[in-house]
Enzyme design. Structure first.
Site, PDB file in Angstrom:
ATOM      1  N   GLU A  37       0.910  -1.189  -0.101  1.00 38.62           N
ATOM      2  CA  GLU A  37       0.054   0.020   0.117  1.00 38.62           C
ATOM      3  C   GLU A  37       1.034   1.200  -0.126  1.00 38.62           C
ATOM      4  O   GLU A  37       1.858   1.317   0.991  1.00 38.62           O
ATOM      5  CB  GLU A  37      -0.789   0.058   1.297  1.00 38.62           C
ATOM      6  N   CYS A  82      -2.170   8.283   4.296  1.00 41.77           N
ATOM      7  CA  CYS A  82      -2.359   8.062   2.944  1.00 41.77           C
ATOM      8  C   CYS A  82      -3.639   8.365   2.299  1.00 41.77           C
ATOM      9  O   CYS A  82      -3.562   8.746   0.985  1.00 41.77           O
ATOM     10  CB  CYS A  82      -2.015   6.709   2.601  1.00 41.77           C
TER      11      CYS A  82
HETATM   12  C1  SIN Z   1      -3.832   5.224   6.025  1.00 39.43           C
HETATM   13  O1  SIN Z   1      -3.702   4.019   5.954  1.00 39.43           O
HETATM   14  O2  SIN Z   1      -2.985   6.027   5.748  1.00 39.43           O
HETATM   15  C2  SIN Z   1      -5.255   5.786   6.476  1.00 39.43           C
HETATM   16  C3  SIN Z   1      -6.421   4.824   6.883  1.00 39.43           C
HETATM   17  C4  SIN Z   1      -7.440   5.868   6.859  1.00 39.43           C
HETATM   18  O3  SIN Z   1      -7.567   6.871   7.413  1.00 39.43           O
HETATM   19  O4  SIN Z   1      -8.510   5.443   6.317  1.00 39.43           O
END
Ligand code: SIN
Length: 542
Positions: A292, A326
């Site tokens: 990711e 993210c």
């Molecule tokens: C992330 O993985 O950056 C955030 C997950 C979220 O805020 O939904």
């Protein structure tokens, strides 16, 4: 031969504590912040269960007070990574032989330890080391990590549908761990993701080399302590601190690399994919690579949008944790008819935000993670302020005198193809493009085609027909799509998280889909009455 289903009911999400004045959790967290502030642990590598304090020492500092050293860790380098691989391989046979049910019990115990006695330790470590506010630490380090551990245990024991069996035989399918070890590379921005990436692979019977971000070493240290306290056998998860490159090089050079579980930058993920591709013939199995990475997460407002709700979603979505999620909202598309009212509300909200030390519970935003992040963001701010196609709507609160404070910045951009609306900045800078109300269709195309990423997106509209239309048109533009809500704050078990295109492999952390990447199923057919002649009836002469 098959593991038994774990006798647990469907898990419920861990209740979020609110830390309101006078609450016991507020007092406990403040006390823990004080206690951890007075410590400066020497964070070890964990190799085969042994705590190893070797390698050049580096400081872990509070981003909001960078003269304050909160931990010291050691750069492990290639040699330590090789020791971690050897320890993992040694632990593999016993761990793989342990029934899934028993492995799951270890992680369920870790969840209860974290929800209980370790909760404020991990929250405080996340506040001190990553500059999260109390609430942001609670939804991350406490709730999300507890949820990952509980939901994954639940999903894991229910992954398998058994095949059917014709008369005279019994067929079964078992979930084997991958052959070899998994490299987990984890980011600074979520303590929950950092804990989940190694834990989810280990739950499925794999052994792991875990390389946490240097800036997250303090919370990673406490996370590993929870796994150890829960009874995780030695060598199942091996932690190597320090720079990523030498650890990655050692792991990618090993023929036993069975997988990579990654969250971090697009650039590093692409270099891992490239490295694995170049060495593909050298591995015993094809490594599973799950990643990711970045996002350029959008918010689209329809002319029917509720402007009050939209303004709150933009401020929370873009500026909580200084825009370092993210999923953070970083580009907004607003109809001309709504812009004056929205702009006024945004400016008022932003002026009221407190930026500073998260130990002051009135703080809304702490600092960005380090000097490099601050310099990159400050460079963007300077260029945007000098750019004729940009109007700075908010631009205050920046300072790097004692901490890396990037202020909540809103920039109106007149060009829909401006880099601010395409590139990931990973900080509190929100680009706004104001479109003509009559050009909705064009704006849908712009959102879909401007950025290489496709992680999260949100739509604000009270027009049901448009909600359906836009949801279909933007189908590939985001892996997590929100209607009348901010694009951040995914909850395990409710909104499985991940996106495709440049954002990653979309294997949805915290779901059964992700766990399936960490197993190699084996089919077993047992025939009860085997054939005793070679020929078939069709071969018999009439
Ligand atoms: C992330 O993985 O950056 C955030 C997950 C979220 O805020 O939904």
């Amino acid at each position: 031969m098959l593991d038994l289903p774990l006798p647990t009911p469907q898990p419920r999400n861990e209740t979020t504590l609110h830390y309101a004045p006078g609450s016991p959790e507020r007092a406990e967290l403040k006390a823990e912040l004080l206690r951890l502030s007075g410590e400066c642990p020497d964070v070890p590598h964990v190799i085969g269960g042994e705590h190893v304090h070797e390698g050049e020492a580096f400081d872990v500092v509070s981003p909001h007070a960078f003269r304050k050293v909160v931990a010291r860790a050691h750069a492990g380098g290639r040699g330590m990574a090789e020791r971690a691989i050897a320890a993992a391989k040694k632990a593999a046979p016993a761990w793989a032989a342990m029934p899934l049910e028993e492995r799951a019990r270890i992680f369920l115990r870790a969840a209860d330890l974290l929800a209980g006695p370790y909760r404020q330790t991990l929250n405080a470590a996340t506040m001190l080391g990553q500059s999260k506010t109390a609430y942001q630490a609670e939804i991350d380090a406490a709730c999300e990590l507890v949820d990952f551990l509980r939901f994954n245990a639940h999903y894991a024991t229910r992954l398998l549908e058994q095949p059917s069996s014709s008369p005279g035989m019994l067929n079964s399918l078992e979930l084997r761990p991958l052959e070899g070890f998994v490299l987990a590379v984890t980011p600074f921005n979520f303590t929950a993701i950092a804990g989940n990436l190694p834990a989810s692979c280990a739950l499925m019977g794999n052994v792991v080399v875990w390389k946490p971000a240097e800036t997250q070493a303090l919370a990673a240290y406490h996370t590993m302590a929870i796994f150890e306290a829960a009874g995780l056998p030695k060598g199942v998860i091996n932690v190597v601190h320090g720079e990523g490159q030498p650890v990655g090089d050692a792991c990618l050079a090993s023929p036993d690399l069975a997988g990579v579980h990654f969250t971090g930058s697009t650039r590093v993920f692409q270099s891992i994919l490239r490295g694995v591709g170049e060495k593909i013939a050298s591995y015993k199995s094809y490594p599973r690579v799950v990643g990711e990475t970045g996002g350029k997460d959008f918010v689209l407002a329809h002319p029917s949008a509720d402007v009050d709700a939209l303004a709150v979603a933009l401020v929370r979505g873009a500026f909580e944790f200084s825009g370092q999620k993210c999923s953070a909202a970083s580009r907004a598309y607003v109809p001309r008819s709504l812009w004056p009212g929205l702009r006024e509300r945004l400016v008022a909200h932003v002026r009221a935000l407190r930026i500073g030390d998260p130990a002051d519970f009135r703080t809304f935003m702490g600092a960005v993670i380090d000097a490099r992040a601050y310099a990159r963001l400050a460079g963007w701010r300077e260029r945007l302020a000098a750019d004729a196609s940009c109007t700075m709507i908010t631009n205050e609160g920046w300072s790097n005198a004692d901490g890396y404070f990037a202020g909540p910045t809103i920039v109106e951009v007149s060009r829909p193809d401006h880099p601010l609306l395409a590139e990931e900045l990973f900080g509190p800078i929100l680009g706004v493009y104001v479109y003509d109300d009559a050009k909705l269709e064009e704006v849908l195309t712009t959102i879909d085609e401007t950025s290489p990423y496709a992680l999260t997106g949100a739509l604000f509209s009270q027009d049901r027909a448009f909600v359906g239309h836009a949801t279909r048109r933007l189908r590939q533009a985001a892996g997590n799509f929100y209607i009348n809500d901010k694009p951040t704050g995914a909850v395990v078990g409710q909104q499985p998280f991940g996106g495709a295109r440049g954002s990653g492999t979309n294997d949805k952390a915290g779901s059964a889909l992700n766990l399936l990447r960490w197993v190699s199923p084996r089919t077993v057919k047992e025939t009860f009455v085997p054939a005793r002649s070679v020929g078939y009836p069709s071969m018999t002469e009439a």
